[in-house]
Design a protein around this motif. Structure first.
Motif, short mmCIF file in Angstrom:
data_model
loop_
_atom_site.label_atom_id
_atom_site.label_comp_id
_atom_site.label_asym_id
_atom_site.label_seq_id
_atom_site.Cartn_x
_atom_site.Cartn_y
_atom_site.Cartn_z
N UNK A 60 0.82 -1.21 0.00
CA UNK A 60 0.00 0.00 0.00
C UNK A 60 0.86 1.27 0.00
N UNK A 61 1.83 1.32 0.92
CA UNK A 61 2.67 2.53 1.02
C UNK A 61 3.41 2.86 -0.29
N UNK A 62 4.00 1.86 -0.98
CA UNK A 62 4.69 2.20 -2.23
C UNK A 62 3.77 2.86 -3.27
N UNK A 63 2.49 2.49 -3.29
CA UNK A 63 1.56 3.10 -4.25
C UNK A 63 1.38 4.58 -3.92
N UNK A 64 1.09 4.89 -2.64
CA UNK A 64 0.78 6.27 -2.27
C UNK A 64 2.04 7.15 -2.18
N UNK A 65 3.20 6.52 -2.07
CA UNK A 65 4.45 7.29 -2.16
C UNK A 65 4.72 7.70 -3.61
N UNK A 66 4.40 6.81 -4.53
CA UNK A 66 4.68 7.08 -5.95
C UNK A 66 3.60 7.95 -6.59
N UNK A 67 2.34 7.70 -6.20
CA UNK A 67 1.21 8.45 -6.77
C UNK A 67 0.53 9.20 -5.63
N UNK A 68 0.93 10.45 -5.40
CA UNK A 68 0.47 11.14 -4.18
C UNK A 68 -1.02 11.48 -4.18
N UNK A 101 4.14 7.17 8.90
CA UNK A 101 5.16 7.33 9.95
C UNK A 101 4.90 6.37 11.11
N UNK A 102 3.62 6.28 11.50
CA UNK A 102 3.25 5.44 12.64
C UNK A 102 3.52 3.96 12.36
N UNK A 103 3.18 3.51 11.18
CA UNK A 103 3.36 2.09 10.88
C UNK A 103 4.84 1.73 10.73
N UNK A 104 5.64 2.67 10.25
CA UNK A 104 7.09 2.42 10.14
C UNK A 104 7.75 2.41 11.52
N UNK A 120 7.99 3.10 20.99
CA UNK A 120 7.00 3.05 19.90
C UNK A 120 5.69 3.69 20.34
N UNK A 121 5.25 3.31 21.53
CA UNK A 121 3.99 3.81 22.05
C UNK A 121 3.98 5.33 22.16
N UNK A 122 5.08 5.85 22.67
CA UNK A 122 5.20 7.31 22.86
C UNK A 122 5.17 8.04 21.51
N UNK A 123 5.98 7.54 20.55
CA UNK A 123 6.07 8.20 19.24
C UNK A 123 4.76 8.11 18.46
N UNK A 124 4.12 6.94 18.50
CA UNK A 124 2.86 6.76 17.75
C UNK A 124 1.74 7.58 18.39
#
Length: 297
Positions: A97-105, A119-122, A134-138
């Motif tokens: 999913x992410x590669x699609x939305x990175x390439x086609x904004x 960002x959250x999933x990475x 992780x918990x704090x950043x997400x």
């Protein structure tokens, strides 16, 4: 990984033009998609990419699923007649999913949600971070809200200003607009006078005026500012003819059936009685609801 195999067979087989499909999918997502992450009661972060539709448009959701080769289609047992295509597997989201939305904004302010989600999933997938980190950043990402008048960075290429149709087409592809119309467009027949009906086309949005400005230039109709939303709408015969030509044989979901009925009646003689029949037919089509156990084999 089985999903990888599925994906590669699909790209070499079913999709003749993956660029077209991905642009179309981004347009559909800009209209009806959601990037969602939340913490369960047990303290586990979950991530979902989702496209929602009325359950009479299951065909569209199955089309997305068969082309992506991941995710699932569900009809929640609810009274609001909605259906969803969902991808919840973190690796599927990261790999597919992410590669699609990175390439086609994304062209709407949904881009903001997508960036937080990505960002959250990475962060979630980063093995060098502890559970607490992780918990704090997400949680920090989750607390962010959409800035006022947010414009997707995709529009920076033309300095966030659409001055002519060439500007619009630099950013907005035809497949994107077709996907967006499947989500947000309306082809309908409206009463103008007691005995006069007209063909109409409309797209409305609460945010993202720039998106409607680009659509208005591509389709040759004006943007109107309402109190709480923006709209491009027309009953102009010449504009309707152009819109009919633009969308002819393009859509994948039930909107393609609505369009065909609408377009066919536009090209026939337009007496009040036959227009009235078409108007009722289109209303009846939209009221179709599929049983929750419906499956496409």
């Amino acid at each position: 990984v089985p999903s990888e195999t599925k994906r590669s067979t699909f790209t070499s087989g079913k999709v003749k033009d993956s660029t077209y499909f991905y642009n179309w999918l981004v347009g559909l997502t800009d209209g009806d998609g959601t990037f969602y992450f939340a913490k369960t009661k047990k303290g586990v972060w979950t991530f979902t990419f989702k496209i929602g539709q009325s359950n009479y448009n299951l065909r569209l959701l199955y089309y997305v699923k068969s082309n992506l080769g991941i995710g699932d289609v569900s009809v929640p047992n609810s009274k609001d007649n909605t259906a969803e295509f969902r991808v919840r597997n973190i690796q599927h989201i990261i790999n597919h999913i992410i590669p699609i939305f990175d390439k086609y904004p994304l062209l709407t302010s949904k881009d903001f949600s997508y960036n937080l989600f990505k960002k959250a999933i990475l962060i979630m997938n980063d093995s060098s971070l502890s559970k607490e980190e992780k918990d704090k950043l997400i949680s920090l990402l989750k607390s962010q809200s959409l800035p006022e008048n947010y414009i997707s960075p995709a529009w920076l290429v033309i300095n966030n200003s659409v001055n002519n149709v060439d500007d619009a087409k630099k950013i907005m592809s035809k497949p994107w607009l077709i996907g967006f119309t499947e989500a947000e467009g309306s082809f309908y027949i409206v009463k103008k006078e007691a005995t006069r009906l007209s063909h109409a086309f409309e797209i409305t949005q609460k945010l993202d005026r720039i998106v409607l400005e680009a659509i208005s230039l591509i389709l040759g109709i004006k943007v109107t500012n309402k109190k709480t939303y923006f709209t491009v709408v027309t009953t102009n015969t010449e504009a309707i003819k152009n819109i009919g030509d633009y969308y002819f044989n393009t859509m994948k979901g039930m909107k393609s059936l609505e369009f065909r009925i609408w377009h066919r009646s536009f090209n026939k003689k337009k007496d009040f009685e036959s227009m009235s029949k078409t108007q009722n037919l289109m209303r009846n089509i939209r009221s179709i609801r599929l049983d929750k156990n419906f499956k496409i084999k």
